[in-house]
Structures are given as structure tokens and as C-alpha cells.
Design a protein around this motif. Structure first.
Motif, PDB file in Angstrom:
ATOM      1  N   PRO A 104      -4.685   0.642   3.631  1.00 35.83           N
ATOM      2  CA  PRO A 104      -5.315  -0.610   3.181  1.00 35.83           C
ATOM      3  C   PRO A 104      -6.841  -0.560   3.218  1.00 35.83           C
ATOM      4  O   PRO A 104      -7.502  -1.125   2.346  1.00 35.83           O
ATOM      5  CB  PRO A 104      -4.767  -1.652   4.166  1.00 35.83           C
ATOM      6  CG  PRO A 104      -3.452  -1.091   4.612  1.00 35.83           C
ATOM      7  CD  PRO A 104      -3.645   0.401   4.639  1.00 35.83           C
ATOM      8  N   PHE A 155       0.857  -1.177   0.000  1.00 39.29           N
ATOM      9  CA  PHE A 155       0.000   0.000   0.000  1.00 39.29           C
ATOM     10  C   PHE A 155       0.899   1.235   0.000  1.00 39.29           C
ATOM     11  O   PHE A 155       1.538   1.553   1.001  1.00 39.29           O
ATOM     12  CB  PHE A 155      -0.935  -0.036   1.212  1.00 39.29           C
ATOM     13  CG  PHE A 155      -1.771  -1.280   1.223  1.00 39.29           C
ATOM     14  CD1 PHE A 155      -2.933  -1.363   0.473  1.00 39.29           C
ATOM     15  CD2 PHE A 155      -1.358  -2.411   1.923  1.00 39.29           C
ATOM     16  CE1 PHE A 155      -3.695  -2.528   0.446  1.00 39.29           C
ATOM     17  CE2 PHE A 155      -2.106  -3.573   1.909  1.00 39.29           C
ATOM     18  CZ  PHE A 155      -3.279  -3.631   1.167  1.00 39.29           C
ATOM     19  N   ASP A 182       2.258  -1.701   4.418  1.00 36.43           N
ATOM     20  CA  ASP A 182       1.826  -0.322   4.291  1.00 36.43           C
ATOM     21  C   ASP A 182       3.089   0.516   4.295  1.00 36.43           C
ATOM     22  O   ASP A 182       3.748   0.683   5.329  1.00 36.43           O
ATOM     23  CB  ASP A 182       0.913   0.049   5.463  1.00 36.43           C
ATOM     24  CG  ASP A 182       0.298   1.428   5.337  1.00 36.43           C
ATOM     25  OD1 ASP A 182       0.823   2.247   4.547  1.00 36.43           O
ATOM     26  OD2 ASP A 182      -0.685   1.688   6.033  1.00 36.43           O
TER      27      ASP A 182
END
Length: 162
Positions: A113, A108, A155
Motif C-alpha cells: 500500500p 493491493f 493487502d
């Protein structure tokens, strides 16, 4: 009878990794660094501008390259869902992930997300440009986004130096 995961391990793959990304958001930044790092470690990686053969039908070659890859790194970014190419790649990736046991890893990049999972924020805005397309196609894209975002991934905003 062999399980789908053993099927994925026994197959001879052309590529170790297939990179799915929005070039507009990531090609000259994050993606180039990721590709170089994989290459330095001897990981055979499919990146569209490096591997597409001139004169071949792009869509067919991309889909075949997805099928011929051991695993996938899907780099979700703000504009990923605005690209029907990216969304069709994602459909094929998730199909291979489910049926052949190939592994998909979401990354991400500059999106949460939950934005991908729920298709809200920048991801929702990017997906909205497809509102006049075939309803069932958009529904399949939405489901693939949700399934991929539910996989364990990274992430980038929460890692050192992004």
C-alpha cells in the motif's frame, strides 16, 4: 437535508460493484477468481470485458458504469499506474466516493500500500511513463492514488493463499 451517504443508499444502481484493474497484471489470475466469486454470490459486477457494449464509446460507457455502481473494488498492481485508462477510472471513482458517498475498497495485489500511497517502487516506475503528459492531469492522478491508498483495504500478500 440528506447526507451524501444516504444519497448513495437511496439511488438505484445498475451494478453492485465496479472492478478497476490492470488487465495486464490481473485479468487472467486474481481478477477472474474475484469476479467469479462475486457472481456466485449474486453480486452484479461490472468488469470491462464482460459488460462493455459493442459499438459504444468505451470511455463514456466506463465512466457511466462507475457512476452507476454502488461500490468499487480497485485492484492496485505493479502496472495499474501505467494505464491512463485505469488512472482516469480512479479519478471518477474517487469523485463518486467523495461526492455521492459510494464506497471504494482498495486491494493491493503484489504491491505494498505504501508504494501506491507514495508512488514509489513498481508503482512509481509505472507512473513515470506519463512524465510527458499534462502536469495537472498527472498531479490529479497522483492525488487520487494517494487518497485511494489511504482507504482501508486488503493487502493480498498478507492473506491466506494470496
Amino acid at each position: 437535508m440528506a447526507s451524501s451517504s444516504s444519497h448513495a443508499h437511496n439511488k438505484n444502481y445498475v451494478y453492485d460493484v465496479f472492478l478497476s484493474f490492470s488487465g495486464e497484471d490481473t485479468r487472467k489470475t486474481f481478477l477472474d477468481h474475484l469476479y467469479d466469486a462475486l457472481d456466485r454470490h449474486g453480486i452484479c459486477t461490472f468488469k470491462d470485458d464482460e459488460k462493455l457494449q459493442k459499438g459504444k464509446e468505451i470511455n463514456d460507457e466506463l465512466l457511466q458504469s462507475i457512476h452507476d455502481s454502488r461500490c468499487y473494488i480497485i485492484v492496485f498492481s505493479k502496472r495499474y499506474a501505467s494505464s491512463s485508462w485505469c488512472l482516469n477510472e480512479l479519478l471518477k471513482i474517487m469523485e463518486c466516493h467523495k461526492t455521492n458517498g459510494q464506497t471504494a475498497f482498495p486491494v493491493f495485489y503484489d504491491v505494498d500500500p505504501s508504494e501506491v500511497r507514495k508512488q514509489i517502487g513498481a508503482v512509481g516506475n509505472a507512473l513515470a511513463i506519463h512524465r510527458n503528459r499534462n502536469e495537472s492531469e498527472v498531479r490529479r492522478w497522483r492525488e487520487a492514488l494517494k487518497e485511494a491508498a489511504n482507504l482501508s483495504g486488503w493487502d493480498v500478500r498478507k492473506t491466506a493463499n494470496g
